[in-house]
Design a protein around this motif. Structure first.
Motif, short mmCIF file in Angstrom:
data_model
loop_
_atom_site.label_atom_id
_atom_site.label_comp_id
_atom_site.label_asym_id
_atom_site.label_seq_id
_atom_site.Cartn_x
_atom_site.Cartn_y
_atom_site.Cartn_z
N PHE A 5 49.76 6.23 -8.42
CA PHE A 5 48.70 7.25 -8.81
C PHE A 5 48.84 8.55 -8.24
O PHE A 5 48.24 9.52 -8.54
N PHE A 6 49.61 8.63 -7.04
CA PHE A 6 50.06 10.23 -6.42
C PHE A 6 51.04 10.99 -7.06
O PHE A 6 51.28 11.99 -6.57
N LYS A 7 51.76 10.07 -8.09
CA LYS A 7 52.88 10.69 -8.44
C LYS A 7 52.91 12.20 -8.82
O LYS A 7 53.64 12.92 -8.50
N ASN A 8 51.81 12.62 -9.51
CA ASN A 8 51.81 13.86 -10.20
C ASN A 8 50.45 14.58 -9.80
O ASN A 8 49.99 15.54 -10.35
N THR A 9 50.09 14.20 -8.58
CA THR A 9 48.94 14.86 -7.85
C THR A 9 49.17 15.84 -6.87
O THR A 9 50.23 15.84 -5.86
N PRO A 10 48.75 17.19 -7.19
CA PRO A 10 49.00 18.35 -6.37
C PRO A 10 48.18 17.86 -4.92
O PRO A 10 47.22 17.69 -4.90
N LEU A 11 48.88 18.43 -3.85
CA LEU A 11 48.46 18.10 -2.45
C LEU A 11 48.82 19.87 -1.84
O LEU A 11 49.87 19.93 -1.74
N THR A 12 47.81 20.41 -1.33
CA THR A 12 47.85 21.73 -0.70
C THR A 12 47.32 21.69 0.59
O THR A 12 46.04 21.46 0.85
N GLU A 13 48.10 21.83 1.78
CA GLU A 13 47.53 21.94 3.01
C GLU A 13 46.89 23.25 3.36
O GLU A 13 47.35 24.14 2.91
N LYS A 14 45.48 23.13 3.73
CA LYS A 14 44.44 24.36 3.90
C LYS A 14 44.73 24.67 5.53
O LYS A 14 44.43 25.78 5.74
N TYR A 38 44.28 8.96 -10.49
CA TYR A 38 43.70 7.74 -11.14
C TYR A 38 44.14 6.76 -10.31
O TYR A 38 45.18 5.82 -10.70
N PRO A 39 43.42 6.06 -9.46
CA PRO A 39 43.88 4.81 -8.83
C PRO A 39 43.52 3.41 -9.52
O PRO A 39 42.54 3.63 -10.15
N PRO A 40 44.23 2.22 -9.45
CA PRO A 40 45.29 2.03 -8.72
C PRO A 40 46.71 2.33 -9.22
O PRO A 40 47.65 2.37 -8.59
N ASP A 41 46.66 2.62 -10.65
CA ASP A 41 47.92 2.65 -11.16
C ASP A 41 48.59 4.05 -11.74
O ASP A 41 49.27 4.26 -12.46
N GLY A 42 47.57 5.21 -11.82
CA GLY A 42 47.85 6.50 -12.11
C GLY A 42 47.51 6.68 -13.72
O GLY A 42 47.62 7.51 -14.23
N VAL A 43 46.81 5.32 -14.33
CA VAL A 43 46.57 5.56 -15.54
C VAL A 43 44.96 5.89 -15.72
O VAL A 43 44.09 5.16 -14.85
N ASP A 44 44.36 6.96 -16.49
CA ASP A 44 43.08 7.16 -16.62
C ASP A 44 42.49 6.21 -17.57
O ASP A 44 42.57 5.89 -18.69
N ASN A 45 41.62 5.35 -16.70
CA ASN A 45 40.82 4.13 -17.43
C ASN A 45 39.33 4.50 -17.84
O ASN A 45 38.60 3.62 -18.39
N GLY A 46 39.24 5.78 -17.79
CA GLY A 46 37.83 6.24 -18.34
C GLY A 46 36.89 6.22 -16.88
O GLY A 46 35.35 6.74 -17.15
N HIS A 47 36.94 5.40 -15.67
CA HIS A 47 36.11 5.13 -14.60
C HIS A 47 36.68 5.18 -13.43
O HIS A 47 36.18 5.08 -12.45
N ASN A 48 38.02 5.63 -13.37
CA ASN A 48 38.60 5.70 -12.05
C ASN A 48 39.26 7.12 -11.51
O ASN A 48 40.13 7.14 -10.71
N LYS A 49 38.70 8.06 -12.13
CA LYS A 49 38.77 9.55 -11.65
C LYS A 49 38.62 9.66 -10.29
O LYS A 49 37.37 9.52 -9.89
N SER A 50 39.41 10.19 -9.51
CA SER A 50 39.14 10.68 -8.09
C SER A 50 39.71 11.82 -7.62
O SER A 50 40.53 12.55 -8.40
#
Length: 93
Positions: A5-14, A38-50
């Motif tokens: 679920f973090f595979k394509n997630t941008p992370l920027t150190e501030k 989108y945890p736990p598997d990276g798939v948007d299930n409509g209720h797991n956006k973080s």
């Protein structure tokens, strides 16, 4: 996590702060901006956006055999509504 679920997630150190407890033990705090995931598997299930918020990472690192090793890590979401009413946070943003 970084393969799913973090595979394509941008992370920027501030910001980063390092404080040495001893020459071989340090406390590191980092504030990151993390994108949507989108945890736990990276798939948007409509209720797991973080994500899409700031995160405080607190680490204890220990030097052994000339290498710094991670001994402990805690990630905490930063609630921006609470930050607005915290007088101490006004100097840390």
């Amino acid at each position: 996590m970084h393969a799913t679920f973090f595979k394509n997630t941008p992370l920027t150190e501030k910001s980063r702060d390092t404080r040495f407890v001893t020459p071989s033990v340090a406390l590191v705090t980092i504030i990151n901006m993390i994108g949507t995931f989108y945890p736990p598997d990276g798939v948007d299930n409509g209720h797991n956006k973080s994500g899409n918020n700031r995160v405080l990472s607190t680490m204890v690192v220990v030097k052994q055999n000339d290498k710094w090793l991670l001994a402990s890590l805690q990630n905490t979401d930063i609630n921006e509504e609470v930050v607005k009413s915290d007088p101490l946070s006004q100097t840390r943003q």
